[in-house]
Design an enzyme around this catalytic site. Structure first.
Site, PDB file in Angstrom:
ATOM      1  N   LYS A  76     -20.352  -8.740  55.635  1.00 32.71           N
ATOM      2  CA  LYS A  76     -21.279  -9.901  54.745  1.00 32.71           C
ATOM      3  C   LYS A  76     -21.992 -10.650  55.707  1.00 32.71           C
ATOM      4  O   LYS A  76     -21.515 -11.196  56.623  1.00 32.71           O
ATOM      5  CB  LYS A  76     -20.383 -10.542  53.929  1.00 32.71           C
ATOM      6  CG  LYS A  76     -20.897 -10.982  52.618  1.00 32.71           C
ATOM      7  CD  LYS A  76     -20.018 -11.571  51.679  1.00 32.71           C
ATOM      8  CE  LYS A  76     -20.315 -11.895  50.234  1.00 32.71           C
ATOM      9  NZ  LYS A  76     -19.354 -12.835  49.588  1.00 32.71           N
TER      10      LYS A  76
HETATM   11  C1  E4P Z   1     -20.623 -13.677  46.791  1.00 38.70           C
HETATM   12  O1  E4P Z   1     -20.398 -12.699  47.162  1.00 38.70           O
HETATM   13  C2  E4P Z   1     -19.899 -14.937  46.871  1.00 38.70           C
HETATM   14  O2  E4P Z   1     -18.403 -14.640  47.331  1.00 38.70           O
HETATM   15  C3  E4P Z   1     -19.562 -15.585  45.631  1.00 38.70           C
HETATM   16  O3  E4P Z   1     -19.952 -14.936  44.418  1.00 38.70           O
HETATM   17  C4  E4P Z   1     -19.787 -16.953  45.490  1.00 38.70           C
HETATM   18  O4  E4P Z   1     -19.647 -17.541  44.317  1.00 38.70           O
HETATM   19  P1  E4P Z   1     -19.570 -19.135  44.131  1.00 38.70           P
HETATM   20  O5  E4P Z   1     -20.921 -19.683  44.067  1.00 38.70           O
HETATM   21  O6  E4P Z   1     -18.872 -19.201  42.736  1.00 38.70           O
HETATM   22  O7  E4P Z   1     -18.708 -19.874  45.051  1.00 38.70           O
END
Ligand code: E4P
Length: 226
Positions: A86
C-alpha cells in the site's frame, strides 16, 4: 463486489475469515498501532495475516521517497505471495508504483480522493486504487459522490497494459463507515469494499431478519409440541 476487512486485528480477521465472505484485508499504520503492535513485530504480523487470509493483504509503506518506498515494498512483498504493497497517492508514490509494477509487485494506492489522483495511480500501474469515502463525510463533503466519480472515470478506460500481469485495476471503496456506504459502493460498481469489522457485522444484520427468525423458531416449537 468483494469484501475486504479493514483491520490489523488478528482476532477480527480470523472471525471474518470463518464467515466465508472474506476476499482480502487492508491494513494501515493506524490500524497496526491500534493492535498495540511494535515495529519489530510488524513483518511477522503481516505474515500471520497472510496465512489466515486467502486473498490479497495490503501492507503499507511509511517511506516518503521513491527509492525508500521501493526498498520497503520489496521487503514487504517478500513476506508472502499475497502481500499487496500500500502506497500513498503522491508524486514519490506514483514513481515507486511504476517501478514496482514493472517488477510484478502489486500496489494498492491509498489516500486517494480525486479522479485525477485515481487516473494517475492507474497509469502508474497500481493494481488497486483506494478512494476514501468517510473522510470526505468527516469534512462535510459527499464521499459517495466522490467515489462514484472515481468509479465512472476509471471504467472509461482500459488500464490493463499498465498493471502487474496485465490484470485490470480494481477500485477498493475505502474509509467505509456504514452498510449504506457498502450498498452505494456496490450500486455504483466498486470492485471491492474494505470494511471495518463492526460495519461488516452490521452488513449481515437486519431487524426484520431477527424478527423473522424469532417467529420461525417459535412456530417450530409449536410443531414439535403438536
Ligand atoms: C484504506 O485502506 C484505509 O485503511 C481505511 O479504509 C481508512 O479508513 P478510515 O478513514 O476510517 O480511517
Amino acid at each position: 463486489m468483494k469484501f475486504f476487512l479493514d483491520t490489523a486485528d488478528l482476532g477480527e480477521i480470523e472471525k471474518a475469515a470463518s464467515w466465508g465472505v472474506l476476499a482480502g484485508v487492508t491494513t494501515n499504520p493506524t490500524l497496526y498501532a491500534r493492535t498495540g503492535g511494535k515495529l519489530a513485530d510488524f513483518h511477522n504480523h503481516i505474515k500471520r495475516i497472510c496465512e489466515i487470509v486467502d486473498g490479497p493483504v495490503s501492507a503499507e509503506s511509511v517511506a516518503m521517497t521513491r527509492d525508500e518506498i521501493v526498498r520497503d515494498a520489496r521487503e514487504l512483498a517478500a513476506l508472502a505471495p499475497n502481500v499487496v504493497v500500500k502506497i500513498p497517492t503522491m508524486i514519490e508514490g506514483l514513481a515507486a508504483t511504476r517501478t514496482l509494477a514493472k517488477e510484478g509487485i502489486p500496489v494498492n494506492m491509498t489516500l486517494c480522493f480525486t479522479v485525477p489522483q485515481a487516473i494517475m495511480a492507474a497509469r502508474a500501474g497500481a493494481r488497486y486504487i483506494s478512494p476514501f469515502v468517510g473522510r470526505f463525510d468527516d469534512i462535510s463533503e459527499d464521499g459517495l459522490e466522490q467515489l462514484s466519480q472515481v468509479v465512472a472515470a476509471i471504467n472509461n478506460y482500459n488500464f490493463s497494459e499498465n498493471t502487474v500481469r496485465g490484470e485490470q485495476v480494481e477500485i477498493i471503496a475505502a474509509s467505509v463507515r456504514s452498510a449504506h456506504h457498502v450498498t452505494q459502493a456496490a450500486l455504483m460498481g466498486a470492485d471491492i469494499a474494505t470494511v471495518p469489522f463492526g460495519t461488516l457485522k452490521k452488513c449481515v444484520q437486519h431487524p426484520l431478519t431477527d424478527r423473522g427468525l424469532d417467529a420461525f423458531m417459535k412456530d417450530w416449537e409449536k410443531v414439535q409440541n403438536a
